[in-house]
Motif scaffolding. Sequence first.
Motif, PDB file in Angstrom:
ATOM      1  N   MET A 177     120.551  38.317  34.234  1.00 32.87           N
ATOM      2  CA  MET A 177     121.214  37.892  35.457  1.00 32.87           C
ATOM      3  C   MET A 177     121.035  38.978  36.520  1.00 32.87           C
ATOM      4  O   MET A 177     121.376  40.139  36.291  1.00 32.87           O
ATOM      5  CB  MET A 177     122.703  37.654  35.199  1.00 32.87           C
ATOM      6  CG  MET A 177     123.442  36.995  36.350  1.00 32.87           C
ATOM      7  SD  MET A 177     125.194  36.770  35.963  1.00 32.87           S
ATOM      8  CE  MET A 177     125.087  35.783  34.471  1.00 32.87           C
ATOM      9  N   ARG A 217     129.462  38.580  28.025  1.00 31.30           N
ATOM     10  CA  ARG A 217     128.957  38.785  29.384  1.00 31.30           C
ATOM     11  C   ARG A 217     129.260  37.580  30.272  1.00 31.30           C
ATOM     12  O   ARG A 217     129.082  36.434  29.873  1.00 31.30           O
ATOM     13  CB  ARG A 217     127.448  39.020  29.338  1.00 31.30           C
ATOM     14  CG  ARG A 217     126.845  39.310  30.703  1.00 31.30           C
ATOM     15  CD  ARG A 217     125.353  39.559  30.610  1.00 31.30           C
ATOM     16  NE  ARG A 217     124.803  39.941  31.901  1.00 31.30           N
ATOM     17  CZ  ARG A 217     123.523  40.213  32.123  1.00 31.30           C
ATOM     18  NH1 ARG A 217     122.649  40.141  31.126  1.00 31.30           N
ATOM     19  NH2 ARG A 217     123.109  40.559  33.329  1.00 31.30           N
ATOM     20  N   GLY A 218     129.725  37.862  31.471  1.00 33.72           N
ATOM     21  CA  GLY A 218     130.032  36.804  32.420  1.00 33.72           C
ATOM     22  C   GLY A 218     131.511  36.553  32.593  1.00 33.72           C
ATOM     23  O   GLY A 218     131.912  35.876  33.549  1.00 33.72           O
ATOM     24  N   ASP A 234     128.645  44.555  35.092  1.00 29.29           N
ATOM     25  CA  ASP A 234     128.142  43.217  35.385  1.00 29.29           C
ATOM     26  C   ASP A 234     129.205  42.402  36.120  1.00 29.29           C
ATOM     27  O   ASP A 234     128.897  41.680  37.084  1.00 29.29           O
ATOM     28  CB  ASP A 234     127.742  42.540  34.080  1.00 29.29           C
ATOM     29  CG  ASP A 234     126.918  41.286  34.295  1.00 29.29           C
ATOM     30  OD1 ASP A 234     125.785  41.399  34.788  1.00 29.29           O
ATOM     31  OD2 ASP A 234     127.416  40.193  33.959  1.00 29.29           O
ATOM     32  N   ALA A 250     129.115  40.916  39.982  1.00 27.71           N
ATOM     33  CA  ALA A 250     129.295  39.485  40.219  1.00 27.71           C
ATOM     34  C   ALA A 250     130.375  39.214  41.263  1.00 27.71           C
ATOM     35  O   ALA A 250     130.293  38.219  42.001  1.00 27.71           O
ATOM     36  CB  ALA A 250     129.648  38.784  38.916  1.00 27.71           C
TER      37      ALA A 250
END
Length: 332
Positions: free
Chosen positions: A1, A286-287, A325, A329
């Motif tokens: 990403m 992740r995310g 991360d 974002a």
Amino acid sequence: MAYRVSETDAARIARYRPASGMETPRFSGLPSFMRLPVLDPTAAAGAIEIGLVGIPFDGATTNRPGARLGPRFVREASTGTRMVNHATGIAPYDLAACADLGDVPVNPVDVAETCRRIEAFHGALRAGGIVPLSVGGDHLVTYPVLKALGRDRPLGLVHVDAHSDTDDSQYDGSRLTHGTPFRRAVEDGVLDPRRCVQIGIRGSMDAADERDWACSQGIRIVTMEEAAARGLPEVVAEARAIVGAGPAYLSFDVDALDPAYAPGTGTPEIGGFTTREALYLLRALRGLDLVGADLVEVAPPLDPSGLTALTGGQILFEILCLLADAVAARRP
């Protein structure tokens, strides 16, 4: 990403990077988390986005002490980490400005006062827009961190551990121990129990109904036996669905690992995760919109080999990748 980083952000981020192991040996210099610059936390607001913090306190442990030395030894062990996560491709120091903010000034003989200090320290970081990655210390330290971060809205939680840590009290009514942090956080309204999942829970219990309160509040408990039977991909998919898209916290107790991989912890339980499984679990998160995280219960005196501190340092890097991360974002 991939995330877009403006030239201004890139220039600021570049000022706060670890010393390169290709330029100076990783075993040289004064140790800091990941060999990052060390900043006074009062001067960090506006400069960095992720602050690594030590909480050297184990005055709330009910079994074997030693986790007060966790931050010092994990700092040393973490100097062996590098710049890029080989599995995910995340380069955390390209995504967020990071620094070691030293230790919370704990009171080693006063649990309540230490909790107040931890909450104040992390509250100041939150006010300055800094995401904390804390290293304990026993697991009680998570409670005041959650109070600071969840003050305005309850958080979701991914909790990786051998123990649920949702007891009401221990030893003649003591309500602040390393076995009670998540119960206190739910009671204070800083954790949303319906967005909380605990993974890896196992071991003998003091009573058959030990986990009933947590389940009655809506906390999802995935025992180690269930995780093994279903497989981690399915378990992590459920965890992600439970936590959802809202702000969340990650707490990793090193005793989630089998003591063959992390013997230096106060309350070891056999039958835990391998380090390979732990890496998979973390990377699969992740995310998530993580606003903070911690690693706790590394007790170096209980492991003269240094294996547990080494494992802790590398798990810390994996968590840092997740936080960087998430920060990238959220950036406009």
